[in-house]
Design a protein around this motif. Structure first.
Motif, PDB file in Angstrom:
ATOM      1  N   LEU A 139       0.839  -1.206   0.000  1.00  0.00           N
ATOM      2  CA  LEU A 139       0.000   0.000   0.000  1.00  0.00           C
ATOM      3  C   LEU A 139       0.876   1.258   0.000  1.00  0.00           C
ATOM      4  CD1 LEU A 139      -2.766  -1.036   2.568  1.00  0.00           C
ATOM      5  CD2 LEU A 139      -3.120  -0.560   0.132  1.00  0.00           C
ATOM      6  N   ARG A 140       1.905   1.270   0.839  1.00  0.00           N
ATOM      7  CA  ARG A 140       2.807   2.429   0.915  1.00  0.00           C
ATOM      8  C   ARG A 140       3.411   2.729  -0.460  1.00  0.00           C
ATOM      9  NH1 ARG A 140       6.772   0.396   3.969  1.00  0.00           N
ATOM     10  NH2 ARG A 140       7.758  -0.256   2.033  1.00  0.00           N
ATOM     11  N   ASP A 141       3.879   1.686  -1.142  1.00  0.00           N
ATOM     12  CA  ASP A 141       4.479   1.880  -2.464  1.00  0.00           C
ATOM     13  C   ASP A 141       3.463   2.435  -3.455  1.00  0.00           C
ATOM     14  OD1 ASP A 141       6.793   0.882  -1.350  1.00  0.00           O
ATOM     15  OD2 ASP A 141       6.658  -1.082  -2.351  1.00  0.00           O
ATOM     16  N   PRO A 153      -1.438  14.858  -2.653  1.00  0.00           N
ATOM     17  CA  PRO A 153      -0.615  16.053  -2.458  1.00  0.00           C
ATOM     18  C   PRO A 153       0.845  15.688  -2.203  1.00  0.00           C
ATOM     19  CG  PRO A 153      -2.599  16.124  -1.083  1.00  0.00           C
ATOM     20  CD  PRO A 153      -2.544  14.759  -1.689  1.00  0.00           C
ATOM     21  N   ALA A 154       1.746  16.568  -2.621  1.00  0.00           N
ATOM     22  CA  ALA A 154       3.180  16.318  -2.444  1.00  0.00           C
ATOM     23  C   ALA A 154       3.545  16.135  -0.984  1.00  0.00           C
ATOM     24  CB  ALA A 154       3.981  17.471  -3.050  1.00  0.00           C
ATOM     25  N   ALA A 155       2.783  16.764  -0.087  1.00  0.00           N
ATOM     26  CA  ALA A 155       3.087  16.672   1.343  1.00  0.00           C
ATOM     27  C   ALA A 155       2.514  15.408   1.989  1.00  0.00           C
ATOM     28  CB  ALA A 155       2.545  17.907   2.067  1.00  0.00           C
ATOM     29  N   ALA A 156       1.754  14.627   1.240  1.00  0.00           N
ATOM     30  CA  ALA A 156       1.144  13.414   1.811  1.00  0.00           C
ATOM     31  C   ALA A 156       2.232  12.418   2.209  1.00  0.00           C
ATOM     32  CB  ALA A 156       0.194  12.777   0.801  1.00  0.00           C
ATOM     33  N   ASP A 157       1.984  11.694   3.266  1.00  0.00           N
ATOM     34  CA  ASP A 157       2.942  10.710   3.786  1.00  0.00           C
ATOM     35  C   ASP A 157       2.436   9.307   3.421  1.00  0.00           C
ATOM     36  OD1 ASP A 157       4.433   8.907   5.283  1.00  0.00           O
ATOM     37  OD2 ASP A 157       4.473  10.173   7.071  1.00  0.00           O
ATOM     38  N   PRO A 158       3.002   8.685   2.392  1.00  0.00           N
ATOM     39  CA  PRO A 158       2.520   7.366   1.952  1.00  0.00           C
ATOM     40  C   PRO A 158       2.564   6.307   3.051  1.00  0.00           C
ATOM     41  CG  PRO A 158       3.981   8.300   0.305  1.00  0.00           C
ATOM     42  CD  PRO A 158       4.072   9.180   1.516  1.00  0.00           C
ATOM     43  N   ASP A 159       3.581   6.364   3.911  1.00  0.00           N
ATOM     44  CA  ASP A 159       3.692   5.384   4.983  1.00  0.00           C
ATOM     45  C   ASP A 159       2.569   5.559   5.999  1.00  0.00           C
ATOM     46  OD1 ASP A 159       5.259   3.186   6.207  1.00  0.00           O
ATOM     47  OD2 ASP A 159       5.450   4.631   7.851  1.00  0.00           O
ATOM     48  N   LEU A 160       2.272   6.805   6.358  1.00  0.00           N
ATOM     49  CA  LEU A 160       1.187   7.084   7.303  1.00  0.00           C
ATOM     50  C   LEU A 160      -0.152   6.644   6.723  1.00  0.00           C
ATOM     51  CD1 LEU A 160      -0.068   8.354   9.843  1.00  0.00           C
ATOM     52  CD2 LEU A 160      -0.064  10.544   8.613  1.00  0.00           C
ATOM     53  N   ALA A 192     -14.023   6.153   7.892  1.00  0.00           N
ATOM     54  CA  ALA A 192     -12.576   6.262   7.679  1.00  0.00           C
ATOM     55  C   ALA A 192     -12.288   6.932   6.337  1.00  0.00           C
ATOM     56  CB  ALA A 192     -11.931   4.883   7.734  1.00  0.00           C
ATOM     57  N   LEU A 193     -13.055   6.602   5.324  1.00  0.00           N
ATOM     58  CA  LEU A 193     -12.811   7.166   3.994  1.00  0.00           C
ATOM     59  C   LEU A 193     -13.210   8.637   3.910  1.00  0.00           C
ATOM     60  CD1 LEU A 193     -13.989   4.079   1.926  1.00  0.00           C
ATOM     61  CD2 LEU A 193     -11.652   5.001   2.003  1.00  0.00           C
ATOM     62  N   ARG A 194     -14.105   9.080   4.781  1.00  0.00           N
ATOM     63  CA  ARG A 194     -14.458  10.505   4.802  1.00  0.00           C
ATOM     64  C   ARG A 194     -13.297  11.343   5.315  1.00  0.00           C
ATOM     65  NH1 ARG A 194     -19.603   8.518   5.890  1.00  0.00           N
ATOM     66  NH2 ARG A 194     -19.444   8.690   8.161  1.00  0.00           N
ATOM     67  N   ASN A 195     -12.366  10.716   6.018  1.00  0.00           N
ATOM     68  CA  ASN A 195     -11.170  11.401   6.496  1.00  0.00           C
ATOM     69  C   ASN A 195     -10.003  11.243   5.522  1.00  0.00           C
ATOM     70  OD1 ASN A 195     -12.319  12.282   8.966  1.00  0.00           O
ATOM     71  ND2 ASN A 195     -12.104  10.215   9.773  1.00  0.00           N
ATOM     72  N   TRP A 196     -10.307  11.136   4.243  1.00  0.00           N
ATOM     73  CA  TRP A 196      -9.286  10.880   3.243  1.00  0.00           C
ATOM     74  C   TRP A 196      -8.776  12.166   2.624  1.00  0.00           C
ATOM     75  CZ3 TRP A 196      -6.368   6.933   1.939  1.00  0.00           C
ATOM     76  CH2 TRP A 196      -5.654   7.020   0.744  1.00  0.00           C
ATOM     77  N   PRO A 197      -7.475  12.290   2.366  1.00  0.00           N
ATOM     78  CA  PRO A 197      -6.443  11.423   2.919  1.00  0.00           C
ATOM     79  C   PRO A 197      -6.143  11.825   4.354  1.00  0.00           C
ATOM     80  CG  PRO A 197      -5.417  13.096   1.535  1.00  0.00           C
ATOM     81  CD  PRO A 197      -6.916  13.304   1.443  1.00  0.00           C
ATOM     82  N   PRO A 198      -5.711  10.876   5.184  1.00  0.00           N
ATOM     83  CA  PRO A 198      -5.429  11.232   6.580  1.00  0.00           C
ATOM     84  C   PRO A 198      -4.281  12.242   6.636  1.00  0.00           C
ATOM     85  CG  PRO A 198      -4.630   9.025   6.075  1.00  0.00           C
ATOM     86  CD  PRO A 198      -5.419   9.471   4.895  1.00  0.00           C
TER      87      PRO A 198
END
Length: 199
Positions: A139-141, A153-160, A192-198
């Protein structure tokens, strides 16, 4: 000259026996599934089990592979989705369905199979920790790709984001095992999906 057959042919369907072993591990966990439980459900002797699948640990690994191919196939479907939100939606919706499938144990073998184990179950616990980490890594990848492509967004954290989805999915499994219905779990996934992306 006619070939002489060495040994007796298997008198059971190994595929069917493995399916039954998977269900035993799923229902009872690694430590809870005794060799007697396994062989009785599989309809074979211990000798046949060892010959076909190896020891209990090897059987567990094969059962987990089967589970991944069948029950957890939604993960790979999610990874192929076109956008990050579609990945997340397919992943959580697939988790809800997999955890509440009629005719199957509730919850997830990969979450509950070795949550609490004695000394003999440490290898199974470590196997499942690695299994869950592999899913999170995939998922992270995929979310890193979404960042690279501008889908996130560029600031999104894929690991988080991957950890967030995996945590929700694992929680859905525990809730399902505790008796939560598909409808109840679908509401949780939707929230959970309404809080997308976390953040």
């Amino acid at each position: 000259m006619e070939k002489v057959q060495v040994g007796r042919p298997r008198e059971f369907d190994a595929d069917e026996a493995l399916q039954k072993a998977m269900v035993v591990f799923w229902q009872q966990g690694y430590d809870g599934a005794s060799l007697t439980d396994l062989t009785e459900r599989m309809g074979i002797s211990r000798k046949s089990m060892y010959a076909a699948f190896g020891n209990k640990e090897q059987l567990f690994r094969k059962a987990l592979e089967r589970y991944t191919e069948m029950q957890a196939a939604y993960v790979f479907e999610a990874l192929r989705a076109a956008t990050a939100i579609e990945v997340a939606t397919t992943f959580l919706n697939g988790s809800v369905v997999a955890n509440t499938r009629p005719g199957c144990p509730a919850g997830c073998l990969g979450v509950q199979g070795a949550l609490a184990v004695g000394a003999t179950g440490v290898v199974a616990r470590d196997t499942l920790v690695a299994w869950r980490a592999m899913g999170q890594g995939l998922l992270r990848d995929r979310f890193q790709r979404a960042v690279d492509e501008g889908d996130l967004p560029a600031a999104a954290d894929p690991d988080l984001i991957a950890r967030y989805l995996m945590t929700i999915s694992n929680g859905l499994s525990v809730q399902a095992a505790g008796g939560a219905t598909r409808e109840e779990l679908q509401q949780v996934a939707g929230t959970a999906l309404r809080n997308w992306p976390p953040a």
